[in-house]
Structures are given as structure tokens and as C-alpha cells.
Design an enzyme around this catalytic site. Structure first.
Site, PDB file in Angstrom:
ATOM      1  N   ASP A  71       0.864  -1.307  -0.005  1.00 16.93           N
ATOM      2  CA  ASP A  71       0.060  -0.094  -0.113  1.00 16.93           C
ATOM      3  C   ASP A  71       0.896   1.273  -0.154  1.00 16.93           C
ATOM      4  O   ASP A  71       1.981   1.423   0.723  1.00 16.93           O
ATOM      5  CB  ASP A  71      -0.956   0.172   1.305  1.00 16.93           C
ATOM      6  CG  ASP A  71      -1.950  -0.977   1.177  1.00 16.93           C
ATOM      7  OD1 ASP A  71      -2.414  -1.600   0.177  1.00 16.93           O
ATOM      8  OD2 ASP A  71      -2.451  -1.225   2.353  1.00 16.93           O
ATOM      9  N   SER A  81      -3.508   0.789  -3.623  1.00 10.73           N
ATOM     10  CA  SER A  81      -3.198  -0.591  -3.035  1.00 10.73           C
ATOM     11  C   SER A  81      -2.825  -1.347  -4.401  1.00 10.73           C
ATOM     12  O   SER A  81      -3.481  -1.305  -5.386  1.00 10.73           O
ATOM     13  CB  SER A  81      -4.232  -1.368  -2.485  1.00 10.73           C
ATOM     14  OG  SER A  81      -3.923  -2.683  -2.195  1.00 10.73           O
TER      15      SER A  81
END
Length: 337
Positions: A238, A254
Site C-alpha cells: 500500500d 493498493s
């Protein structure tokens, strides 16, 4: 509960009025889309809003979110609104015949009805979903980090153009990114929750990419949930930014290198999802019929919120909010669209 999730900055003078906000949103979206396509060698394609549930193409995100489903009369069957397009994109790369080091991006729109609404989360989700074909030798942490830096360069270039147009905005996102694994982060802050760890590391470094999300850490819990059938939990992560307006870390993207047959088989077993092996997408992947890929999602409204220095995602997208949240925002100079 909604009002308890709302963060109100102590001082919040909106830097753009509504008309300038709309102009700035378009500038951000047009610029970033162009920059992202150039740096990753991507071609824009059209994508579905809904898919047939039995195909296995919808993503399960953290494994508990309920998709919005409805029936289509002429088909005589249900369809489900997508959560994201990770699996669909991989199928599209094969169908369209993309070559290694090239790929696609698309506008992904979704409804996630189980979201807990706050400054960052809306039932309506809009993001740039991207996916590209890679070679077997590209399935490395080095290649993942290189791609992260490329995406960050597109964000920084967009920020620079926006701040040149609207001089009252600040350029606070830098090209420097700190990489840390989820296990390293747990070792650094063992007494904190995952979100608290993210705040601590981002406050220290500004821009952070947390790697290897999905598998259990030494504590016995994962840093965050990940479905077992798209990202390789050893080669994903992330991208987070320290956001001074809300004084917290915010996830912008992400992404990761996708599972190959071996990683899919291992993660399905770890997640207790053996039944998915019989779904069409999974059978193709386990049989080596799909290209090796990497990809991710980058929130459109979230990027606009950060670059326009807004306090609530509802200031850059039209959605539906609880009455108490809308009233509290209005009382504090946060004007929801």
C-alpha cells in the site's frame, strides 16, 4: 456511529470555492491519467460495472464485503456490481493480446455498501484500475519498488501542474518514498494497531510504501486483509501519504504483483478457499493460461481530495451521507457536493 468516525480539523479554511474545486478536479483527473499512462505504458480500455457472480471475476477485497446484486430480466440471472477489477483486467490483458511491459488502465466505478463512512470512505468508489503484463523475472520486490516510484512520479507531476494553476495550494507530496515491510512495521511498533503504525511511520517519512500485506505476521494477525486470489502477499503493498489537513496517514493506492499458479494455490489453502479452484478464472490461472501481471487501483476522489487539500472526500465527489455527518460538515465549513 457515522458522526463518531468524522474528523473535523481545528482550523479549516477551504482553499478553493465550489467552481474552482470542479475545475481543479478535472485538471487532476486529466493530468494524472495522462501521466500514469505514459510512465507505465498503459492503454485506456472500457470496463464493466457488473459481472456474473459465478465467473469468479469479482474481487472479495477483505473477504467479508457484500456485493450489490440484481437480476437482469432478459438474461434470467443475477449480476454483481464489481468491488474492483483485478481479475477482470488480467483476463482482458489475455483477450486483447497485450505484450510484456505494456498494459491497460480503466475507470473503475463501484458501490461498496458495507463501507464505514468517514472523511475518506464513501459507498461510491471511483478509481483508476491498471494492469500490465510482466515477465517471470519481473516478479521481484525490486521491480515492485521501481513501479511504485514511477506511480509516485505521476502523482508529483500532477501536483506540480495543479499548484501552478491554483497558487493557494501547497505541494506537500515528495518523490522520496520509504519502503517498509508489514512485519518490520509490527516489530517497530508492537503495541500499536496497524492503523496506528501507519500513522507513526508516515508522520516520520511523509511517503511510505508498506509491503507484504495479507499473510499472518508473527503476532498471528495480518497487517490488513487481502483476498487470496489476486495479489501475491509476498509482492504487494500500500502507498500511503502523511496528510497534514487531517493529521494522519492516507492510503492512495493498493497494488502488487499478481499471483502466479504457485502463489494462488498456496494462498487459497492458507485462506481456506479451496472451492475457488473450480471457478473459471482460477482454473485458467492454475493451468497457466493467463499472463503474469502486476496492477492496482488508485483512488480518483482520494487523490483529488489530497491534492486539493480537502477535509472530506464528499467535497470532491457526489455521494450520499448520513444526515448527522452532513450537518456537522456544513457547520464546520466542509461543503459536500
Amino acid at each position: 456511529m457515522s458522526i463518531e468516525n468524522l474528523m473535523i480539523p481545528q482550523v479549516y479554511p477551504a482553499k478553493l470555492d465550489i467552481m474552482d474545486t470542479e475545475k481543479a478536479i478535472k485538471l487532476v483527473k486529466d493530468t494524472f491519467e495522462t501521466e500514469l499512462a505514459a510512465v507505465l505504458e498503459l492503454t485506456r480500455v472500457s470496463a464493466p460495472l457488473y459481472v456474473r457472480p459465478e465467473t469468479g471475476l469479482n474481487d472479495d477485497l477483505n473477504g467479508v464485503e457484500r456485493p450489490v446484486q440484481f437480476d437482469i430480466k432478459d438474461i434470467g440471472a443475477d449480476v454483481a456490481i464489481v468491488h474492483s477489477l483485478a481479475k477482470w483486467k488480467r483476463m482482458a490483458l489475455k483477450r486483447y493480446g497485450f505484450k510484456p511491459e505494456t498494459g491497460l488502465y480503466t475507470d473503475m466505478n463501484a458501490i461498496r455498501r458495507d463501507e464505514e463512512l468517514d472523511n475518506l470512505h464513501s459507498v461510491y468508489v471511483d478509481q483508476w484500475d491498471w494492469e500490465k503484463v510482466i515477465l517471470d523475472e519481473d516478479r521481484t520486490m525490486h521491480f515492485l519498488k521501481h513501479t511504485v516510484r514511477d506511480i509516485l512520479s505521476a502523482i508529483v507531476a500532477t501536483q506540480k501542474k495543479l499548484c501552478a494553476r491554483f497558487e493557494q495550494l501547497d505541494c506537500f507530496i515528495t518523490q522520496d518514498v520509504h519502503f517498509v515491510s508489514s512485519q518490520e512495521l509490527e516489530d517497530m511498533y508492537p503495541e500499536l494497531t496497524p492503523k496506528e503504525r501507519e500513522n507513526e511511520i508516515c508522520k516520520r517519512y511523509g511517503v511510505v510504501f508498506i509491503t507484504q500485506i495479507g499473510g499472518k505476521l508473527r503476532s498471528g494477525k495480518p497487517h490488513d486483509g487481502r483476498a487470496p486470489d489476486y495479489d501475491d502477499w509476498d509482492l504487494n503493498g500500500d502507498l500511503l501519504i502523511w496528510y497534514p489537513v487531517l493529521d494522519r496517514a492516507i492510503e492512495l493506492s493498493s497494488m502488487g504483483i499478481r499471483v502466479d499458479a504457485a502463489a494462488l494455490s498456496r494462498q487459497l489453502t492458507l485462506a481456506g478457499c479451496e472451492e475457488r479452484r473450480e471457478m473459471p478464472f482460477h482454473k485458467m490461472l492454475l493451468g497457466g493460461e493467463l499472463p503474469l501481471t502486476m496492477g492496482g487501483g488508485i483512488g480518483q476522489s482520494r487523490l483529488c481530495m489530497l491534492l486539493l487539500q480537502k477535509a472530506h472526500i464528499g467535497e470532491v465527489q457526489a455521494s450520499v451521507w448520513p444526515d448527522d455527518m452532513a450537518s456537522a460538515c456544513e457547520a464546520n465549513g466542509i461543503h459536500l457536493l
